[in-house]
Design an enzyme around this catalytic site. Sequence first.
Site, PDB file in Angstrom:
ATOM      1  N   SER A   1      -0.745   8.288  -1.364  1.00 17.68           N
ATOM      2  CA  SER A   1      -0.519   6.681  -0.048  1.00 17.68           C
ATOM      3  C   SER A   1      -0.669   7.915   1.131  1.00 17.68           C
ATOM      4  O   SER A   1      -0.981   7.285   1.765  1.00 17.68           O
ATOM      5  CB  SER A   1      -0.105   6.420  -1.059  1.00 17.68           C
ATOM      6  OG  SER A   1       1.390   6.863  -0.674  1.00 17.68           O
TER       7      SER A   1
ATOM      8  N   LYS B   1      -3.282  -4.124  -0.295  1.00 12.19           N
ATOM      9  CA  LYS B   1      -3.733  -3.314   0.127  1.00 12.19           C
ATOM     10  C   LYS B   1      -5.596  -3.693   1.055  1.00 12.19           C
ATOM     11  O   LYS B   1      -5.113  -4.916   1.888  1.00 12.19           O
ATOM     12  CB  LYS B   1      -3.829  -2.106  -0.311  1.00 12.19           C
ATOM     13  CG  LYS B   1      -2.376  -1.614   0.164  1.00 12.19           C
ATOM     14  CD  LYS B   1      -1.457  -0.703  -0.543  1.00 12.19           C
ATOM     15  CE  LYS B   1      -0.328  -0.102   0.061  1.00 12.19           C
ATOM     16  NZ  LYS B   1       0.308   0.298  -1.184  1.00 12.19           N
TER      17      LYS B   1
ATOM     18  N   HIS C   1      -4.747   2.068  -3.617  1.00 12.75           N
ATOM     19  CA  HIS C   1      -5.642   2.641  -2.219  1.00 12.75           C
ATOM     20  C   HIS C   1      -6.754   3.094  -2.810  1.00 12.75           C
ATOM     21  O   HIS C   1      -7.693   3.039  -1.860  1.00 12.75           O
ATOM     22  CB  HIS C   1      -4.745   4.228  -1.857  1.00 12.75           C
ATOM     23  CG  HIS C   1      -3.467   3.397  -1.237  1.00 12.75           C
ATOM     24  ND1 HIS C   1      -3.100   3.128   0.230  1.00 12.75           N
ATOM     25  CD2 HIS C   1      -2.445   3.848  -1.279  1.00 12.75           C
ATOM     26  CE1 HIS C   1      -1.845   3.135   0.291  1.00 12.75           C
ATOM     27  NE2 HIS C   1      -1.495   3.927  -1.069  1.00 12.75           N
TER      28      HIS C   1
HETATM   29  C1  LIG Z   1       1.971   0.202  -1.884  1.00 15.88           C
HETATM   30  C2  LIG Z   1       2.317   0.715  -2.815  1.00 15.88           C
HETATM   31  C3  LIG Z   1       2.672   0.561  -4.287  1.00 15.88           C
HETATM   32  C4  LIG Z   1       3.587  -0.686  -3.697  1.00 15.88           C
HETATM   33  O1  LIG Z   1       2.644  -2.416  -3.815  1.00 15.88           O
HETATM   34  P1  LIG Z   1       3.710  -3.029  -3.153  1.00 15.88           P
HETATM   35  O2  LIG Z   1       2.870  -4.923  -3.340  1.00 15.88           O
HETATM   36  O3  LIG Z   1       3.530  -3.139  -1.670  1.00 15.88           O
HETATM   37  O4  LIG Z   1       5.121  -3.464  -3.955  1.00 15.88           O
HETATM   38  C5  LIG Z   1       2.617   1.031  -5.350  1.00 15.88           C
HETATM   39  N1  LIG Z   1       2.207   2.463  -5.458  1.00 15.88           N
HETATM   40  C6  LIG Z   1       1.197   2.653  -4.822  1.00 15.88           C
HETATM   41  C7  LIG Z   1       1.050   3.856  -4.692  1.00 15.88           C
HETATM   42  C8  LIG Z   1       1.668   1.983  -3.028  1.00 15.88           C
HETATM   43  O5  LIG Z   1       0.751   2.633  -2.002  1.00 15.88           O
END
Ligand SMILES: *Cc1c(COP(=O)(O)O)cnc(C)c1O
Length: 397
Positions: A182, A242, A210
């Site tokens: 991330s 996302k 992602h």
């Molecule tokens: C954003 C993210 C999460 C968390 O997801 P949310 O739905 O925002 O709680 C978990 N793992 C990764 C790699 C992320 O980028």
Amino acid sequence: MPHASLDAALGPALTARRAQSLYRQRRTLASPQGPEVVVDGRHLVGFCSNDYLGLANHPDVIKAFRAGADDLGVGSGASHLVCGHSREHHALEEELAAFCGRERALLFSTGYMANLGTVTALVGKGDGIFEDRLNHASLLDAGLLSGARFQRFSHNDPEHLERRLAGSDARRRLVAVDGVFSMDGDCAPLVDLARVANAHDGWLMVDDAHGFGCLGERGAGTLDAQGVAEAQVPIYMATLGKALGTAGAFVAGSEALIETLIQFARSYIYTTALPPAVAAATRASLRLVQEEAWRRTELNERIAQFRDGARALGLTLMDSRTAVQPVLIGDDRRALALASALEQKGYWVVAIRPPTVPKGSARLRVTLSASHSRAQVAGLLSALADSLHEFASVEAP
Ligand SMILES: *Cc1c(COP(=O)(O)O)cnc(C)c1O
């Protein structure tokens, strides 16, 4: 009301954080996500959201959200196991499972909770959890909470993982990695990780927050992009906040995996289900992901444009071909100063500092979206060039 003893105890850490240029502050948005946002009353071109495909404010998604609320109200009212599991949640789970080519999928209210619940349901005392050291905080926290023996391996280093697994006498072995990291934007080498994990009776779990929606011809994520068979990665997790532009997350896998999570994943069991309208909106996003492949083409064009332009400016990019394109700065204060110089010029990019990233590796985390225009990316590049120039002259003796 201030509280003397509590506030006195909390003060020093806050003061220290400020002094170290590590203090975090929230900004207030008065617009939907999109290439142009209104932040604290100012119009900025945003390069920091994870709305990679431009779906967070898409009319079809909004329409499905509205219709979902009209039909089913707002609150889900309870957890999935009590009485909060609606037909929209159920239909979304079936569509996600089909899209991922897996027997079942299970919705969680957030990605953080999906990771916490999955890891702790699968391993515990006497077991081993093996994680890439740059994994997302939610996977790292999950590993710590599980009570399994926690071993980190070097970033994207299957050989180091192999040594860890070979030396382990753990009963169950769970290997967990981000599909796309991330804060770096690079991808896990899944073919090699899967080979190593399978050779040592390890179960590979990929968090594709992602990658899902963005990578692979169909947008099915990192496995799709790397040609990795489902069987190589028995536990697939991705988030919906996302690229899909809504909220929540899911885990996809076998019938036995999903039933195990329903029975034992505490962050699934003991929390209120997402509003059903969010599931309805996500079904619309999932259709757009499948029907509008041009969004991935646009995104990839912006990524290439940014990388070419940044290289020409002599910026230090990371080994990333994804929408996450960090510009490595190093020093925390310099990263903050550059972010604020960019903001002066109308561009919103967030400086990411420790402890989110290792010390000395502060960065401007630029994220691109299919909704950015070529002109907006060109504008960011020229603002970056100007900001770097200003700082070069300020710092000269
Ligand atoms: C954003 C993210 C999460 C968390 O997801 P949310 O739905 O925002 O709680 C978990 N793992 C990764 C790699 C992320 O980028």
